[in-house]
Design a protein around this motif. Sequence first.
Motif, PDB file in Angstrom:
ATOM      1  N   ASP A 151       0.765  -1.275  -0.206  1.00  0.00           N
ATOM      2  CA  ASP A 151       0.106   0.002   0.169  1.00  0.00           C
ATOM      3  C   ASP A 151       0.772   1.268   0.017  1.00  0.00           C
ATOM      4  O   ASP A 151       0.694   2.104  -0.891  1.00  0.00           O
ATOM      5  CB  ASP A 151      -0.936   0.008   1.046  1.00  0.00           C
ATOM      6  CG  ASP A 151      -2.060   1.279   1.302  1.00  0.00           C
ATOM      7  OD1 ASP A 151      -2.217   1.658   0.005  1.00  0.00           O
ATOM      8  OD2 ASP A 151      -2.538   1.426   1.984  1.00  0.00           O
ATOM      9  N   GLN A 154       2.910   1.165  -3.356  1.00  0.00           N
ATOM     10  CA  GLN A 154       2.064   1.201  -4.499  1.00  0.00           C
ATOM     11  C   GLN A 154       2.604   0.375  -5.626  1.00  0.00           C
ATOM     12  O   GLN A 154       2.725   0.627  -6.935  1.00  0.00           O
ATOM     13  CB  GLN A 154       1.563   2.420  -4.917  1.00  0.00           C
ATOM     14  CG  GLN A 154       0.833   3.500  -3.899  1.00  0.00           C
ATOM     15  CD  GLN A 154       0.055   4.526  -4.544  1.00  0.00           C
ATOM     16  OE1 GLN A 154      -0.020   4.880  -5.758  1.00  0.00           O
ATOM     17  NE2 GLN A 154      -0.408   5.346  -3.628  1.00  0.00           N
ATOM     18  N   LEU A 186      -7.982  -0.794  -4.485  1.00  0.00           N
ATOM     19  CA  LEU A 186      -7.317   0.309  -3.870  1.00  0.00           C
ATOM     20  C   LEU A 186      -6.850   1.285  -4.796  1.00  0.00           C
ATOM     21  O   LEU A 186      -7.151   2.534  -4.755  1.00  0.00           O
ATOM     22  CB  LEU A 186      -6.363   0.020  -2.710  1.00  0.00           C
ATOM     23  CG  LEU A 186      -5.648   1.217  -1.928  1.00  0.00           C
ATOM     24  CD1 LEU A 186      -6.639   1.812  -1.140  1.00  0.00           C
ATOM     25  CD2 LEU A 186      -4.455   0.676  -1.182  1.00  0.00           C
ATOM     26  N   LEU A 187      -6.263   0.977  -5.703  1.00  0.00           N
ATOM     27  CA  LEU A 187      -5.526   1.905  -6.834  1.00  0.00           C
ATOM     28  C   LEU A 187      -6.692   2.371  -7.683  1.00  0.00           C
ATOM     29  O   LEU A 187      -6.461   3.522  -8.035  1.00  0.00           O
ATOM     30  CB  LEU A 187      -4.716   1.166  -7.694  1.00  0.00           C
ATOM     31  CG  LEU A 187      -3.417   0.603  -7.088  1.00  0.00           C
ATOM     32  CD1 LEU A 187      -2.212  -0.135  -8.184  1.00  0.00           C
ATOM     33  CD2 LEU A 187      -2.598   1.927  -6.657  1.00  0.00           C
ATOM     34  N   ASN A 189      -9.694   3.157  -6.729  1.00  0.00           N
ATOM     35  CA  ASN A 189     -10.373   4.418  -5.915  1.00  0.00           C
ATOM     36  C   ASN A 189      -9.499   5.458  -5.644  1.00  0.00           C
ATOM     37  O   ASN A 189     -10.081   6.632  -5.971  1.00  0.00           O
ATOM     38  CB  ASN A 189     -10.691   3.646  -4.289  1.00  0.00           C
ATOM     39  CG  ASN A 189     -11.643   2.541  -4.146  1.00  0.00           C
ATOM     40  OD1 ASN A 189     -12.410   2.511  -5.196  1.00  0.00           O
ATOM     41  ND2 ASN A 189     -11.543   1.657  -3.136  1.00  0.00           N
ATOM     42  N   ARG A 190      -8.137   5.176  -5.589  1.00  0.00           N
ATOM     43  CA  ARG A 190      -7.501   6.472  -5.598  1.00  0.00           C
ATOM     44  C   ARG A 190      -7.478   7.129  -7.049  1.00  0.00           C
ATOM     45  O   ARG A 190      -7.400   8.490  -7.129  1.00  0.00           O
ATOM     46  CB  ARG A 190      -5.979   5.986  -5.332  1.00  0.00           C
ATOM     47  CG  ARG A 190      -5.835   5.598  -4.001  1.00  0.00           C
ATOM     48  CD  ARG A 190      -4.196   4.942  -3.534  1.00  0.00           C
ATOM     49  NE  ARG A 190      -4.261   5.041  -2.009  1.00  0.00           N
ATOM     50  CZ  ARG A 190      -3.279   4.119  -1.595  1.00  0.00           C
ATOM     51  NH1 ARG A 190      -2.202   4.109  -2.398  1.00  0.00           N
ATOM     52  NH2 ARG A 190      -3.033   3.908  -0.433  1.00  0.00           N
ATOM     53  N   GLN A 191      -7.337   6.227  -8.163  1.00  0.00           N
ATOM     54  CA  GLN A 191      -7.332   6.909  -9.290  1.00  0.00           C
ATOM     55  C   GLN A 191      -8.640   7.641  -9.636  1.00  0.00           C
ATOM     56  O   GLN A 191      -8.733   8.529 -10.427  1.00  0.00           O
ATOM     57  CB  GLN A 191      -7.135   5.768 -10.470  1.00  0.00           C
ATOM     58  CG  GLN A 191      -5.774   5.210 -10.553  1.00  0.00           C
ATOM     59  CD  GLN A 191      -5.561   4.195 -11.414  1.00  0.00           C
ATOM     60  OE1 GLN A 191      -6.599   3.718 -11.923  1.00  0.00           O
ATOM     61  NE2 GLN A 191      -4.474   3.483 -11.517  1.00  0.00           N
ATOM     62  N   GLN A 193     -10.331   9.223  -7.394  1.00  0.00           N
ATOM     63  CA  GLN A 193     -10.250  10.656  -6.712  1.00  0.00           C
ATOM     64  C   GLN A 193      -9.524  11.296  -7.424  1.00  0.00           C
ATOM     65  O   GLN A 193      -9.697  12.678  -7.659  1.00  0.00           O
ATOM     66  CB  GLN A 193      -9.761  10.066  -5.173  1.00  0.00           C
ATOM     67  CG  GLN A 193     -10.509   9.405  -4.308  1.00  0.00           C
ATOM     68  CD  GLN A 193     -10.079   9.301  -2.952  1.00  0.00           C
ATOM     69  OE1 GLN A 193      -9.180   9.431  -2.723  1.00  0.00           O
ATOM     70  NE2 GLN A 193     -10.810   8.386  -2.177  1.00  0.00           N
ATOM     71  N   LYS A 194      -8.274  10.950  -7.992  1.00  0.00           N
ATOM     72  CA  LYS A 194      -7.400  11.666  -8.575  1.00  0.00           C
ATOM     73  C   LYS A 194      -8.110  12.407 -10.044  1.00  0.00           C
ATOM     74  O   LYS A 194      -8.002  13.538 -10.507  1.00  0.00           O
ATOM     75  CB  LYS A 194      -6.136  11.122  -9.158  1.00  0.00           C
ATOM     76  CG  LYS A 194      -5.180  11.728  -9.736  1.00  0.00           C
ATOM     77  CD  LYS A 194      -3.699  11.177 -10.047  1.00  0.00           C
ATOM     78  CE  LYS A 194      -2.693  11.895 -10.553  1.00  0.00           C
ATOM     79  NZ  LYS A 194      -1.651  11.058 -10.895  1.00  0.00           N
TER      80      LYS A 194
END
Length: 560
Positions: A151, A154, A186-187, A189-191, A193-194
């Motif tokens: 995490d 990454q 997880l990636l 969700n982060r992408q 958000q980005k």
Amino acid sequence: MEEEIKCAVCKQFFTNPVLLPCYHAICLGCAIQHQQTVQNLEASDSIDNVDADKLSVLSETDSGVVCSSRPCSYIGSLGYQAQSPPSNSLCFSLPCPVCKKATFFDEQGAKNLPSFNLMKRIVEKYCESRDIGSKCELCESVARDATIFCDQCQVFYCDACKVKCHPMRGPLLKHSLISPHQGRILLKNRQAQKAKSCESGRCFDHPNELLSHYCLLCRYPLCGFCVEEQRHGSHDIQPLSSICKASKTELSQSLQQLSEKARAVTEFIQRLKAASEKLNASCEEIETAISIQIGAIIEALKAREQELIGFVRQDRDSKVRRLKEQVSTCTGKLQKTTGLMQFCIEALKETDPSTFLQVSTMLVHRVSSLDITWQNEMATLSSRITPTLDLELDSDSVVRSVELLNFSRMKPPSAPFLIQEECVAENNSITVAWLSHPPAFVEGYVLELDDGSGGTFREVYVGKETVCTVDGLHFNSLYQTRVKAFNSCGEGPYSEIIGLHTAEVAWFTYEPVDILPEIKLSEDLLTAMVDSFEHKVILGSLGLHRFINAVLDALVTSVK
């Protein structure tokens, strides 16, 4: 689609894809692994003066795709003449694995390449739709399946790379390791958000400013402050919305053209499949014809077999009859001989000498004559008796014919195709043009024409040409024509019948050649004038075989 989302170096799905100036993608790990220093590049003859146009220019005005915080950190835009990289700093070079065009970097190397986020999203969607697991991002050669995801780092690791690059000791002991599936979520969700923050249209270098312009040279979105910076001073900068709209329009048009080509290819594939089906049907037809023809040959052989067997039996019966006749003849003679022998034996038993001598001379003569007769007749009968039939079947020619039995690849040609736009009628002549089907072997054509009144067709041309003009026809008549092709195997079917209508009247002009000096012709060659009462002859441009001569009163035009 898999070929579009696989790296040209590792042949695997893109992992951390980056974009080269030539718009080709490569995995970041593959780019770092295959980049070379400029000194090594020169030593390995990777750069040659002949291919210098494939390189990029190291200059402030040719920055290629500029990374967010490192403008001009690499160069690689197309269309400029190559120059050698500066020797006062350590530089890296990376040739594109697809088009082989080189790109130079500063000391950061391939890490300066921008992330190809669109490709990364497409690969993730494709892998999710087909449940394809993540690959290790640190494998040097072929990427193995990832077994863990960090995490904090990454990064996806396989078991070997985890032990080598991420040992569970020291500061790495506090890192959170999860399964690759959880890591992908997880990636994602982060992408998301980005992407949401990017959709707000904020500049990466100036977060408080909205993206409003686009640098065509750097191929990068800019805000107002970026436009005022010196590095974009001489670049072509356009409004972001207009460039986006124009790019989408261009892509849509290109996709439409490509779609039309794909549709044409699809239709071509369908024709190929239909041709395959026709080929199978043709094969079955030929197989059936072969079976029928071979069956006919077998039936003919069987019929000939019965004829030959009947002939042999007739010869046998004839010889048997002759043998029976010989047996009958010999039996009769044998009976006569036996009777004479018995009579002679009885005569020998006679005790009276005078009586015996009375017939002895006659008996001796008969026995001697019969003996000579038997000797001659037995020799003749023995020469005529043959216990075998003097017949032998000669099948060598038939066997050779069967061995030479083969396919005749040529067949009568198909019906020609009349080119209707080139079939015309002018005055009292018609011109007919046609084409043959390409696979057919044609030795000549036969053009037929009726009499212009719906009568029977007659041949008007036989030859190899595919265009024929027939002159001397009747005016104001509808002629029907057809054509067929032929070769050594025979004649093919007729083409379709087309009708050509000749002109109602003849249209012609006077010929200004070899005319008398006193005859004056108009410029359009439609009018002739003469100041004489004598008959004059003027040739016309059209020959007539049937016409009505209208004789007018003499019209004399005085020429003063």
